[in-house]
Design a protein around this motif. Structure first.
Motif, PDB file in Angstrom:
ATOM      1  N   GLY A   1     -65.335  32.749 -18.595  1.00 17.44           N
ATOM      2  CA  GLY A   1     -65.151  33.794 -19.701  1.00 17.44           C
ATOM      3  C   GLY A   1     -64.071  34.720 -19.436  1.00 17.44           C
ATOM      4  N   ASP A   2     -63.682  34.972 -18.317  1.00 17.96           N
ATOM      5  CA  ASP A   2     -62.434  35.901 -17.832  1.00 17.96           C
ATOM      6  C   ASP A   2     -61.141  35.239 -17.834  1.00 17.96           C
ATOM      7  OD1 ASP A   2     -64.476  37.554 -17.409  1.00 17.96           O
ATOM      8  OD2 ASP A   2     -64.253  37.897 -15.284  1.00 17.96           O
ATOM      9  N   THR A   3     -60.124  36.096 -18.178  1.00 17.38           N
ATOM     10  CA  THR A   3     -58.554  35.441 -17.827  1.00 17.38           C
ATOM     11  C   THR A   3     -58.091  36.042 -16.741  1.00 17.38           C
ATOM     12  OG1 THR A   3     -58.437  35.288 -20.309  1.00 17.38           O
ATOM     13  CG2 THR A   3     -56.637  35.447 -19.239  1.00 17.38           C
ATOM     14  N   VAL A   4     -57.495  35.204 -15.726  1.00 16.92           N
ATOM     15  CA  VAL A   4     -57.055  35.571 -14.539  1.00 16.92           C
ATOM     16  C   VAL A   4     -55.615  35.656 -14.597  1.00 16.92           C
ATOM     17  CG1 VAL A   4     -56.833  35.036 -11.980  1.00 16.92           C
ATOM     18  CG2 VAL A   4     -58.943  34.552 -13.036  1.00 16.92           C
ATOM     19  N   ILE A   5     -54.885  36.843 -14.445  1.00 17.85           N
ATOM     20  CA  ILE A   5     -53.478  37.159 -14.485  1.00 17.85           C
ATOM     21  C   ILE A   5     -52.795  37.560 -13.093  1.00 17.85           C
ATOM     22  CG2 ILE A   5     -51.844  38.185 -15.704  1.00 17.85           C
ATOM     23  CD1 ILE A   5     -53.727  38.880 -17.994  1.00 17.85           C
ATOM     24  N   CYS A   6     -51.801  36.851 -12.631  1.00 20.09           N
ATOM     25  CA  CYS A   6     -51.428  37.127 -11.354  1.00 20.09           C
ATOM     26  C   CYS A   6     -50.087  38.113 -11.596  1.00 20.09           C
ATOM     27  CB  CYS A   6     -50.927  35.835 -10.495  1.00 20.09           C
ATOM     28  SG  CYS A   6     -49.529  34.798 -10.909  1.00 20.09           S
ATOM     29  N   GLU A   7     -49.400  38.763 -10.561  1.00 17.50           N
ATOM     30  CA  GLU A   7     -48.240  39.271 -10.645  1.00 17.50           C
ATOM     31  C   GLU A   7     -46.997  38.149 -10.541  1.00 17.50           C
ATOM     32  OE1 GLU A   7     -47.563  42.504  -7.866  1.00 17.50           O
ATOM     33  OE2 GLU A   7     -49.226  43.727  -8.676  1.00 17.50           O
ATOM     34  N   GLY A   8     -45.941  38.538 -11.011  1.00 17.09           N
ATOM     35  CA  GLY A   8     -44.685  37.631 -11.216  1.00 17.09           C
ATOM     36  C   GLY A   8     -43.688  38.620 -10.538  1.00 17.09           C
ATOM     37  N   ASP A   9     -42.464  38.323 -10.171  1.00 16.11           N
ATOM     38  CA  ASP A   9     -41.396  39.038  -9.387  1.00 16.11           C
ATOM     39  C   ASP A   9     -40.611  39.501 -10.581  1.00 16.11           C
ATOM     40  OD1 ASP A   9     -40.045  36.702 -10.275  1.00 16.11           O
ATOM     41  OD2 ASP A   9     -39.542  36.160  -8.047  1.00 16.11           O
ATOM     42  N   TRP A  10     -41.006  39.462 -12.001  1.00 14.63           N
ATOM     43  CA  TRP A  10     -40.315  40.481 -13.127  1.00 14.63           C
ATOM     44  C   TRP A  10     -40.917  41.780 -13.175  1.00 14.63           C
ATOM     45  CZ3 TRP A  10     -43.259  35.953 -14.112  1.00 14.63           C
ATOM     46  CH2 TRP A  10     -44.642  36.235 -14.756  1.00 14.63           C
ATOM     47  N   MET A  11     -42.022  42.131 -12.207  1.00 11.49           N
ATOM     48  CA  MET A  11     -42.858  43.277 -12.254  1.00 11.49           C
ATOM     49  C   MET A  11     -42.254  44.095 -11.123  1.00 11.49           C
ATOM     50  SD  MET A  11     -46.462  41.808 -12.615  1.00 11.49           S
ATOM     51  CE  MET A  11     -47.008  40.609 -13.947  1.00 11.49           C
ATOM     52  N   GLU A  12     -42.588  45.259 -11.285  1.00  8.57           N
ATOM     53  CA  GLU A  12     -42.253  46.329 -10.073  1.00  8.57           C
ATOM     54  C   GLU A  12     -43.394  46.025  -9.209  1.00  8.57           C
ATOM     55  OE1 GLU A  12     -41.812  50.502 -11.888  1.00  8.57           O
ATOM     56  OE2 GLU A  12     -40.021  50.165 -12.844  1.00  8.57           O
ATOM     57  N   LYS A  13     -43.172  46.368  -7.993  1.00 10.51           N
ATOM     58  CA  LYS A  13     -44.265  46.305  -7.072  1.00 10.51           C
ATOM     59  C   LYS A  13     -45.257  47.305  -7.313  1.00 10.51           C
ATOM     60  CE  LYS A  13     -46.319  44.742  -3.347  1.00 10.51           C
ATOM     61  NZ  LYS A  13     -46.909  43.502  -3.251  1.00 10.51           N
TER      62      LYS A  13
ATOM     63  N   ARG B   1     -51.074  40.251  -6.688  1.00  8.79           N
ATOM     64  CA  ARG B   1     -50.362  39.362  -5.704  1.00  8.79           C
ATOM     65  C   ARG B   1     -49.204  38.654  -6.580  1.00  8.79           C
ATOM     66  NH1 ARG B   1     -52.574  34.818  -2.276  1.00  8.79           N
ATOM     67  NH2 ARG B   1     -50.289  34.705  -1.986  1.00  8.79           N
ATOM     68  N   CYS B   2     -47.980  38.859  -5.972  1.00 10.92           N
ATOM     69  CA  CYS B   2     -46.953  38.178  -6.674  1.00 10.92           C
ATOM     70  C   CYS B   2     -46.865  36.551  -6.390  1.00 10.92           C
ATOM     71  CB  CYS B   2     -45.590  38.666  -6.249  1.00 10.92           C
ATOM     72  SG  CYS B   2     -44.021  37.839  -7.217  1.00 10.92           S
ATOM     73  N   LEU B   3     -47.259  35.709  -7.359  1.00 14.77           N
ATOM     74  CA  LEU B   3     -47.474  34.281  -7.053  1.00 14.77           C
ATOM     75  C   LEU B   3     -46.603  33.245  -7.968  1.00 14.77           C
ATOM     76  CD1 LEU B   3     -51.478  34.076  -6.871  1.00 14.77           C
ATOM     77  CD2 LEU B   3     -49.930  33.787  -5.026  1.00 14.77           C
ATOM     78  N   TYR B   4     -45.665  34.044  -8.695  1.00 16.36           N
ATOM     79  CA  TYR B   4     -44.753  33.415  -9.775  1.00 16.36           C
ATOM     80  C   TYR B   4     -43.473  34.067  -9.483  1.00 16.36           C
ATOM     81  CZ  TYR B   4     -43.044  30.832 -13.729  1.00 16.36           C
ATOM     82  OH  TYR B   4     -42.475  29.846 -14.623  1.00 16.36           O
ATOM     83  N   HIS B   5     -42.356  33.105  -9.355  1.00 14.85           N
ATOM     84  CA  HIS B   5     -41.143  33.566  -9.236  1.00 14.85           C
ATOM     85  C   HIS B   5     -40.246  32.899 -10.354  1.00 14.85           C
ATOM     86  CE1 HIS B   5     -42.161  34.808  -5.117  1.00 14.85           C
ATOM     87  NE2 HIS B   5     -42.758  33.731  -4.975  1.00 14.85           N
ATOM     88  N   TYR B   6     -39.487  33.968 -10.782  1.00 12.76           N
ATOM     89  CA  TYR B   6     -38.522  33.785 -12.065  1.00 12.76           C
ATOM     90  C   TYR B   6     -37.229  34.005 -11.716  1.00 12.76           C
ATOM     91  CZ  TYR B   6     -36.826  35.129 -16.569  1.00 12.76           C
ATOM     92  OH  TYR B   6     -36.187  34.918 -17.869  1.00 12.76           O
ATOM     93  N   ASP B   7     -36.531  32.823 -12.115  1.00 11.67           N
ATOM     94  CA  ASP B   7     -35.068  32.817 -11.658  1.00 11.67           C
ATOM     95  C   ASP B   7     -34.477  33.470 -12.636  1.00 11.67           C
ATOM     96  OD1 ASP B   7     -32.617  32.026 -11.075  1.00 11.67           O
ATOM     97  OD2 ASP B   7     -33.008  29.909 -10.762  1.00 11.67           O
ATOM     98  N   THR B   8     -33.744  34.642 -12.575  1.00 14.96           N
ATOM     99  CA  THR B   8     -32.986  35.570 -13.576  1.00 14.96           C
ATOM    100  C   THR B   8     -31.532  34.761 -13.407  1.00 14.96           C
ATOM    101  OG1 THR B   8     -32.372  37.088 -11.645  1.00 14.96           O
ATOM    102  CG2 THR B   8     -34.310  37.208 -13.349  1.00 14.96           C
ATOM    103  N   GLY B   9     -31.078  33.977 -12.385  1.00 11.86           N
ATOM    104  CA  GLY B   9     -29.541  33.467 -12.300  1.00 11.86           C
ATOM    105  C   GLY B   9     -29.342  32.224 -13.193  1.00 11.86           C
TER     106      GLY B   9
END
Length: 322
Positions: free
Chosen positions: A110-122, A192-200
């Protein structure tokens, strides 16, 4: 029996970044995967690369469709997915090797798991690697809220839910919020930052800038989900207002600078913004560092006056000595 994770990857002209993306998925420590590469009418060699990857790994399936945009591609992936869970990854991004394993470890029915990505501040989490929160408080964590790429979705909960293909803004946000309306547990924030977003990368999944009317449609969708979740506290409304003010402020600024529009057309755009419920509900909370005159006009709901100020400032700058 080990559960299967379907990872949906929209692909459009992604030949330069696809290897990094796919390698990060096929190299997952959790191996029971279905990787759906959805070629959305690419004009480069993306489709042939997708087929090469599929030939080398039986977990990869290729879906080839005419170009329809990222929402259309994700929806095609959802229609074809067979896994128990769903993850999304964009073709110019990449993930940590233990993304799937770490998300599944934190999953509770029933829960929704959400990780950090590197678009977030630490975040400063100390010993709290995982933070539990009520679904109605998702807008208290705005950096976690809007992207589908940092969430583990249960496919049975998704059901018939799909991305709104008619939207040019906020379709990701709407999908995530509508999913939470269907879920029945908490949100679990994995710090934890598990997803990396390519801004370039400039081309692969780009979209047209939203019109004022698109902003209004998005506002109505978002407001409806907030009401369903009971997310109507001051913090949640503040997050909503920040989101829309960013768009309206940017739209006014960019419209004022355009050289392909007449002054009459620029004022018409400002008048359309001023007539929107979304602008009237949100404008008083603009927090950007702006000229006091502009802020007074904007926060008062006077979009035309704000545009007057921007055009006057532009004219003055043009006549100043260089």
């Amino acid at each position: 029996m080990e559960q299967t994770v379907s990872i949906i990857v929209p692909v459009y002209n992604a030949a330069k970044t696809l290897a990094r993306c796919v390698d990060s998925l096929t190299g997952q420590t959790y191996e029971n995967l279905e990787i759906l590469l959805v070629n959305d009418g690419s004009r480069d060699e993306s489709l042939s690369l997708c087929r090469e990857y599929a030939a080398s790994d039986s977990r990869i399936r290729v879906i080839d469709k005419p170009n329809g945009g990222v929402s259309s591609a994700r929806n095609a992936g959802l229609d074809a997915a067979r896994g128990d869970f769903v993850l999304f990854c964009d073709s110019d991004d990449w993930v940590e090797p233990d993304l799937c394993e770490s998300m599944l470890e934190q999953y509770r029915p029933g829960d929704t798991v959400i990780c950090e990505g590197d678009w977030m501040e630490k975040t400063e989490t100390g010993p709290r690697l995982v933070e539990d929160a009520e679904r109605k408080d998702i807008l208290h964590y705005p950096k976690f809220a809007s992207s589908p790429c940092n969430k583990l979705f249960l496919r049975s909960t998704i059901g018939t839910l799909r991305f709104h293909e008619e939207l040019r803004m906020g379709e990701d946000f709407c999908f995530c919020m509508e999913y939470l309306c269907r879920a029945d547990g908490k949100i679990r924030l994995l710090h934890r930052c598990l997803y990396h977003y390519d801004t370039g990368t400039s081309g692969s999944l780009s979209k047209r800038a939203p019109t004022p009317e698109q902003c209004e449609v998005f506002y109505r969708y978002l407001q409806s989900t907030m009401e369903t979740l009971g997310a109507l506290d001051a913090v949640s409304i503040g997050t909503r207002n920040d989101h829309f003010n960013w768009h309206f402020d940017t739209l006014l600024m960019e419209t004022a600078e355009r050289t392909d529009l007449t002054r009459k057309q620029k004022f018409a755009c400002a008048d359309r913004i001023a007539g929107l419920e979304s602008f009237r509900k949100c404008c008083a909370d603009l927090r950007e560092d702006r000229n006091p005159v502009y802020l007074w006009a904007y926060r008062g709901g006077h979009a035309r006056l704000a545009m007057c100020f921007l055009l006057l400032r532009k004219t003055i700058k043009q006549h100043l000595p260089h």
